[in-house]
Design an enzyme around this catalytic site. Structure first.
Site, mmCIF file in Angstrom:
data_model
loop_
_atom_site.group_PDB
_atom_site.id
_atom_site.type_symbol
_atom_site.label_atom_id
_atom_site.label_comp_id
_atom_site.label_asym_id
_atom_site.label_seq_id
_atom_site.Cartn_x
_atom_site.Cartn_y
_atom_site.Cartn_z
ATOM 1 N N HIS A 112 1.237 -0.491 7.763
ATOM 2 C CA HIS A 112 0.595 0.611 8.477
ATOM 3 C C HIS A 112 -0.331 0.054 9.553
ATOM 4 O O HIS A 112 -0.912 -1.016 9.406
ATOM 5 C CB HIS A 112 -0.149 1.552 7.530
ATOM 6 C CG HIS A 112 -1.269 0.937 6.741
ATOM 7 N ND1 HIS A 112 -2.529 0.736 7.263
ATOM 8 C CD2 HIS A 112 -1.323 0.486 5.456
ATOM 9 C CE1 HIS A 112 -3.313 0.206 6.338
ATOM 10 N NE2 HIS A 112 -2.615 0.034 5.233
ATOM 11 N N ASP B 119 -2.985 1.757 10.936
ATOM 12 C CA ASP B 119 -4.326 2.333 10.960
ATOM 13 C C ASP B 119 -5.261 1.582 10.024
ATOM 14 O O ASP B 119 -4.828 0.819 9.164
ATOM 15 C CB ASP B 119 -4.273 3.807 10.582
ATOM 16 C CG ASP B 119 -3.660 4.049 9.212
ATOM 17 O OD1 ASP B 119 -2.666 3.381 8.873
ATOM 18 O OD2 ASP B 119 -4.167 4.912 8.463
ATOM 19 N N ASP C 280 -5.976 -5.490 5.675
ATOM 20 C CA ASP C 280 -5.453 -4.149 5.381
ATOM 21 C C ASP C 280 -5.292 -3.346 6.658
ATOM 22 O O ASP C 280 -6.113 -2.488 6.965
ATOM 23 C CB ASP C 280 -6.418 -3.446 4.416
ATOM 24 C CG ASP C 280 -5.885 -2.133 3.890
ATOM 25 O OD1 ASP C 280 -4.670 -1.920 3.954
ATOM 26 O OD2 ASP C 280 -6.693 -1.317 3.392
ATOM 27 N N GLU D 207 -1.554 5.958 7.219
ATOM 28 C CA GLU D 207 -1.438 5.660 5.791
ATOM 29 C C GLU D 207 -2.761 5.845 5.084
ATOM 30 O O GLU D 207 -2.807 6.273 3.918
ATOM 31 C CB GLU D 207 -0.935 4.220 5.600
ATOM 32 C CG GLU D 207 -0.564 3.858 4.167
ATOM 33 C CD GLU D 207 -1.720 3.316 3.338
ATOM 34 O OE1 GLU D 207 -1.552 3.160 2.110
ATOM 35 O OE2 GLU D 207 -2.802 3.033 3.914
ATOM 36 N N GLU D 208 -3.868 5.523 5.763
ATOM 37 C CA GLU D 208 -5.179 5.562 5.126
ATOM 38 C C GLU D 208 -5.726 6.978 4.942
ATOM 39 O O GLU D 208 -6.750 7.159 4.290
ATOM 40 C CB GLU D 208 -6.182 4.727 5.935
ATOM 41 C CG GLU D 208 -5.871 3.236 6.019
ATOM 42 C CD GLU D 208 -6.108 2.501 4.710
ATOM 43 O OE1 GLU D 208 -6.313 3.156 3.667
ATOM 44 O OE2 GLU D 208 -6.076 1.260 4.720
ATOM 45 N N GLU E 99 1.052 -4.746 1.976
ATOM 46 C CA GLU E 99 -0.325 -4.435 1.586
ATOM 47 C C GLU E 99 -0.953 -5.642 0.888
ATOM 48 O O GLU E 99 -0.259 -6.453 0.265
ATOM 49 C CB GLU E 99 -0.350 -3.243 0.630
ATOM 50 C CG GLU E 99 0.019 -1.909 1.246
ATOM 51 C CD GLU E 99 -1.165 -1.236 1.917
ATOM 52 O OE1 GLU E 99 -2.229 -1.880 2.058
ATOM 53 O OE2 GLU E 99 -1.024 -0.059 2.308
ATOM 54 N N HIS F 50 -11.252 -2.061 2.805
ATOM 55 C CA HIS F 50 -12.192 -0.927 2.840
ATOM 56 C C HIS F 50 -13.646 -1.374 2.656
ATOM 57 O O HIS F 50 -14.516 -0.548 2.388
ATOM 58 C CB HIS F 50 -11.855 0.128 1.768
ATOM 59 C CG HIS F 50 -10.470 0.696 1.888
ATOM 60 N ND1 HIS F 50 -10.070 1.831 1.199
ATOM 61 C CD2 HIS F 50 -9.386 0.315 2.603
ATOM 62 C CE1 HIS F 50 -8.807 2.110 1.491
ATOM 63 N NE2 HIS F 50 -8.380 1.194 2.338
#
Length: 388
Positions: free
Chosen positions: A79, A81, A111, A143-144, A168, A355
């Site tokens: 992903h 984003d 990520d 995706e997030e 991931e 994150h």
């Protein structure tokens, strides 16, 4: 064929292109800059690139880059984003790649923008003109937040391959399964009034107490009836995340809202769970004289499972010298499975850094990941059909 930038240069450019996705509009951004970089680099290596905007979101894009032909093949997926960042808690600019202590710091470093740079750096040394099956690089949007990019691909039925790897951050451990996730809201509407006389209103907080008691009963039933020893938390979980109701101690509460999540094991249906919860609410409505509404905060993510005997899982266990495991976090894996691909999740970097402020990818993750990518392309795209 034009030369690609160095791995570090590509990672620097990807991280410098902000692409936050978020349910809060003031954070949400387009991923166009990241898609354009990937399209430029992949096109230069002979890939046929298709860029598609998401339905109803003209500033969000998926990219499918394909080289080679055939009925099988391999998808390397990620992903584009990132999550928002905590301003003031980073030691350096989140959008400037910085190397220190054998780590590469930046928003999306693990990520998962770094994965794309690693893939591109790996394929530059490979003989892609000799492919016997297609190699597809997939880059998705959102995706997030909503996973709208992956959902759009399912609706459009755009991908046709036999195997898929999602890069991931798993610390290079193959992942064959994860739980699903639902995020729900229950709203109870009663009647406000002066607290000196309960008859002047109908307390929504009192009714919500009944709702929560019923949900806790259901939660215990799920824990009793469903287990999967392959997961560290081997039963479905339900978490009451936040509750809001009322406005003053001397007023009868007229409205109360509860938000919760439910994480189901593979083999369980999110829709069936939602229906079971919905069945339990009318009795509470009748008993309390309130109105009770159940709705989803976000579209649900199904649980993910690929049989451990799958050729791609066995190949990754051999390449990493690690047995396949399960994880608690959700990915786009179930959506790729829905499109007919045997999918696993495996990537560089740790989910513990994702994150977080000062997100990083350790340099010692790069070469082992390149070994995996090289091995999978050789196994599923360069060998004869019979060997697949």
């Amino acid at each position: 064929m034009p030369a690609l930038p160095s791995l570090i240069n590509m990672m620097t450019q990807l991280i410098a292109s902000p692409s936050i996705s978020c349910s809060q509009a003031h954070w949400d951004q387009s991923n166009k800059g990241v898609i354009e970089l990937l399209e430029t680099w992949l096109s230069s290596q002979g890939f046929q690139c298709e860029v598609m905007s998401l339905p109803g979101q003209p500033n969000k894009f998926n990219l499918i880059a394909t080289i080679g032909q055939g009925p099988g093949g391999l998808v390397l997926s990620g992903h584009t984003d990132t999550v928002p960042y905590d301003e003031g808690r980073w030691q350096s600019d989140p959008f400037t790649l910085q190397e220190r202590d054998q780590k590469l710091y930046g928003l999306g470093s693990c990520d998962m923008k770094g994965f794309f740079a690693i893939v591109l750096d790996t394929i530059r040394e490979m003989s892609l003109c000799e492919l016997t099956e297609p190699l597809i690089i997939l880059a998705t949007a959102d995706e997030e937040s909503s996973m709208a990019g992956a959902r759009a691909l399912v609706q459009q039925n755009k991908l046709n391959a036999r195997y898929a790897l999602i890069g991931e951050p798993t610390s290079l451990t193959p992942i064959y399964a994860h739980k699903g996730i639902m995020m729900e809201r229950i709203k109870v509407t009663g009647q406000a009034g002066h607290s000196s006389n309960p008859a002047l209103g109908n307390n929504a907080l009192d009714a919500m107490h009944n709702v929560m008691s019923e949900l806790m009963t259901f939660r215990n039933e799920l824990k009793r009836d469903y287990q999967d020893a392959n997961f560290i938390i081997d039963y479905p979980t339900m978490n009451f995340g936040c509750i809001h109701g009322g406005d003053n101690p001397n007023r009868i509460c007229g409205r109360c809202e509860l938000e919760f999540d439910l994480r189901a094991l593979p083999g369980m249906s999110n829709q069936s769970l939602m229906a079971e919860i919905a069945l339990r609410l009318p009795g509470i409505e009748e008993k309390t004289g309130t109105q009770i509404q159940l709705n989803s905060l976000f579209p649900d993510v199904p649980s993910f499972y690929t049989p451990i005997e799958s050729a791609i899982i066995k190949a990754c266990e051999t390449l990493t010298e690690r047995p396949a495991e399960t994880v608690a976090f959700a990915t786009e894996g179930p959506f790729l499975n829905q499109m007919g691909m045997e999918t696993l999740v495996l990537g560089p970097g740790s989910i513990d850094q994702a994150h977080q402020p000062n997100e990083f990818m350790a340099l010692d993750q790069i070469q082992p990941m390149q070994k995996v990518i090289r091995g999978l392309i050789e196994r599923f795209c360069l060998q004869s059909n019979e060997s697949n």
